[in-house]
Write a protein that holds these residues in place. Structure first.
Motif, PDB file in Angstrom:
ATOM      1  N   ARG A  72       0.844  -1.189   0.000  1.00  0.00           N
ATOM      2  CA  ARG A  72       0.000   0.000   0.000  1.00  0.00           C
ATOM      3  C   ARG A  72       0.883   1.243   0.000  1.00  0.00           C
ATOM      4  N   ASN A  73       0.283   2.358  -0.391  1.00  0.00           N
ATOM      5  CA  ASN A  73       1.072   3.589  -0.445  1.00  0.00           C
ATOM      6  C   ASN A  73       1.169   4.226   0.950  1.00  0.00           C
ATOM      7  N   HIS A  74       2.002   5.233   1.030  1.00  0.00           N
ATOM      8  CA  HIS A  74       2.276   5.888   2.306  1.00  0.00           C
ATOM      9  C   HIS A  74       1.009   6.473   2.924  1.00  0.00           C
ATOM     10  N   GLU A  75       0.192   7.121   2.122  1.00  0.00           N
ATOM     11  CA  GLU A  75      -1.006   7.776   2.646  1.00  0.00           C
ATOM     12  C   GLU A  75      -1.956   6.766   3.283  1.00  0.00           C
ATOM     13  N   SER A  76      -2.132   5.631   2.630  1.00  0.00           N
ATOM     14  CA  SER A  76      -3.028   4.604   3.146  1.00  0.00           C
ATOM     15  C   SER A  76      -2.522   4.032   4.469  1.00  0.00           C
ATOM     16  N   LEU A  77      -1.242   3.748   4.534  1.00  0.00           N
ATOM     17  CA  LEU A  77      -0.648   3.215   5.764  1.00  0.00           C
ATOM     18  C   LEU A  77      -0.736   4.232   6.903  1.00  0.00           C
ATOM     19  N   ALA A  78      -0.423   5.475   6.589  1.00  0.00           N
ATOM     20  CA  ALA A  78      -0.425   6.517   7.619  1.00  0.00           C
ATOM     21  C   ALA A  78      -1.839   6.763   8.137  1.00  0.00           C
ATOM     22  N   ASN A  79      -2.827   6.733   7.257  1.00  0.00           N
ATOM     23  CA  ASN A  79      -4.207   6.961   7.678  1.00  0.00           C
ATOM     24  C   ASN A  79      -4.678   5.870   8.634  1.00  0.00           C
ATOM     25  N   GLU A  80      -4.322   4.634   8.334  1.00  0.00           N
ATOM     26  CA  GLU A  80      -4.713   3.533   9.211  1.00  0.00           C
ATOM     27  C   GLU A  80      -4.030   3.651  10.567  1.00  0.00           C
ATOM     28  N   MET A  81      -2.758   3.989  10.549  1.00  0.00           N
ATOM     29  CA  MET A  81      -2.026   4.143  11.804  1.00  0.00           C
ATOM     30  C   MET A  81      -2.563   5.343  12.587  1.00  0.00           C
ATOM     31  N   ARG A  82      -2.949   6.390  11.876  1.00  0.00           N
ATOM     32  CA  ARG A  82      -3.491   7.586  12.526  1.00  0.00           C
ATOM     33  C   ARG A  82      -4.790   7.248  13.281  1.00  0.00           C
ATOM     34  N   SER A  83      -5.603   6.380  12.713  1.00  0.00           N
ATOM     35  CA  SER A  83      -6.851   5.985  13.372  1.00  0.00           C
ATOM     36  C   SER A  83      -6.582   5.296  14.702  1.00  0.00           C
ATOM     37  N   VAL A  84      -5.557   4.457  14.721  1.00  0.00           N
ATOM     38  CA  VAL A  84      -5.184   3.770  15.966  1.00  0.00           C
ATOM     39  C   VAL A  84      -4.679   4.758  16.992  1.00  0.00           C
ATOM     40  N   LEU A  85      -3.831   5.684  16.563  1.00  0.00           N
ATOM     41  CA  LEU A  85      -3.266   6.670  17.476  1.00  0.00           C
ATOM     42  C   LEU A  85      -4.339   7.601  18.034  1.00  0.00           C
ATOM     43  N   GLU A  86      -5.332   7.930  17.224  1.00  0.00           N
ATOM     44  CA  GLU A  86      -6.415   8.795  17.700  1.00  0.00           C
ATOM     45  C   GLU A  86      -7.244   8.090  18.775  1.00  0.00           C
ATOM     46  N   THR A  87      -7.344   6.785  18.671  1.00  0.00           N
ATOM     47  CA  THR A  87      -8.043   6.014  19.704  1.00  0.00           C
ATOM     48  C   THR A  87      -7.224   5.967  20.987  1.00  0.00           C
ATOM     49  N   LEU A  88      -5.921   5.814  20.828  1.00  0.00           N
ATOM     50  CA  LEU A  88      -5.033   5.697  21.988  1.00  0.00           C
ATOM     51  C   LEU A  88      -4.857   7.026  22.713  1.00  0.00           C
ATOM     52  N   PHE A  89      -4.702   8.114  21.946  1.00  0.00           N
ATOM     53  CA  PHE A  89      -4.437   9.442  22.536  1.00  0.00           C
ATOM     54  C   PHE A  89      -5.701  10.303  22.520  1.00  0.00           C
TER      55      PHE A  89
END
Length: 204
Positions: free
Chosen positions: A187-204
């Protein structure tokens, strides 16, 4: 009786130690390609020597056995990975900037270093069976938890256990993304970052 001052003897010993360490680091970097391609179980010192264009005797001089060399390789790489995460967070302040900085850094690392992360997970799994790997794995995981704790502080989300919980959540997604990048559909950078961002928003 030596006429050399103790401080000069110590300085000489320190230089020798640094020189040896630099040589070990160079050998470890040369060995990484074989380890990335073949994995822990399928890689012998002879394989590493051949791929790194080094003699078997040279490897044995600096590393007692394959385990010692592999642990040095993993420690060297993960130190650089953790340093990259810390650098990404250093200039970020506030919830959104911190989350974006960490998500982008993690996505970039998956794209650029997936094969090396694969080796890390290989060794981490091996640590469940071989005690020799456990101290290094524990140290690396503690450092990763510390990065998450720093991010939590910067976002105002610091709380007891956030490092361990965050590590478990982020690592699960990171490992899945990395595995898919290597064996599935990249997957491209944007797709990976968006998925990781969703996890971080849940955590923080």
């Amino acid at each position: 009786m030596s006429t050399v001052a103790p401080d000069k003897l110590q300085a000489r010993a320190d230089r020798k130690t640094r020189k040896r360490q630099k040589k070990k680091d160079r050998i470890a970097r040369s060995a990484m390609q074989a380890l990335q391609e073949l994995g822990y179980a399928n890689t012998s010192l002879r394989d590493i020597a051949a791929r790194a264009d080094l003699s078997l005797g040279m490897l044995h001089y600096y590393f007692e056995d394959r385990t010692q060399l592999i642990l040095h390789c993993v420690s060297l790489y993960k130190a650089a990975f953790i340093s990259g995460l810390e650098e990404a967070l250093s200039d970020a302040s506030g919830r959104e900037p911190v989350i974006n900085a960490l998500a982008n850094a993690l996505a970039t690392s998956i794209i650029e270093d997936a094969s090396t992360h694969r080796l890390w997970y290989d060794i981490r799994g091996q640590a469940m069976f071989d005690p020799a790997f456990r101290p290094v794995v524990a140290d690396i995981e503690a450092s990763l938890m510390a990065v998450i704790e720093t991010a939590a502080e910067k976002t105002g989300s610091a709380r007891p256990g956030v490092g361990e919980l965050g590590y478990a959540l982020i690592d699960g997604v990171f490992r899945y993304q990395m595995q898919n990048q290597v064996t599935g559909t990249p997957r491209n950078h944007e797709s990976l970052a968006n998925e990781m961002r969703s996890v971080l928003e849940t955590l923080f």
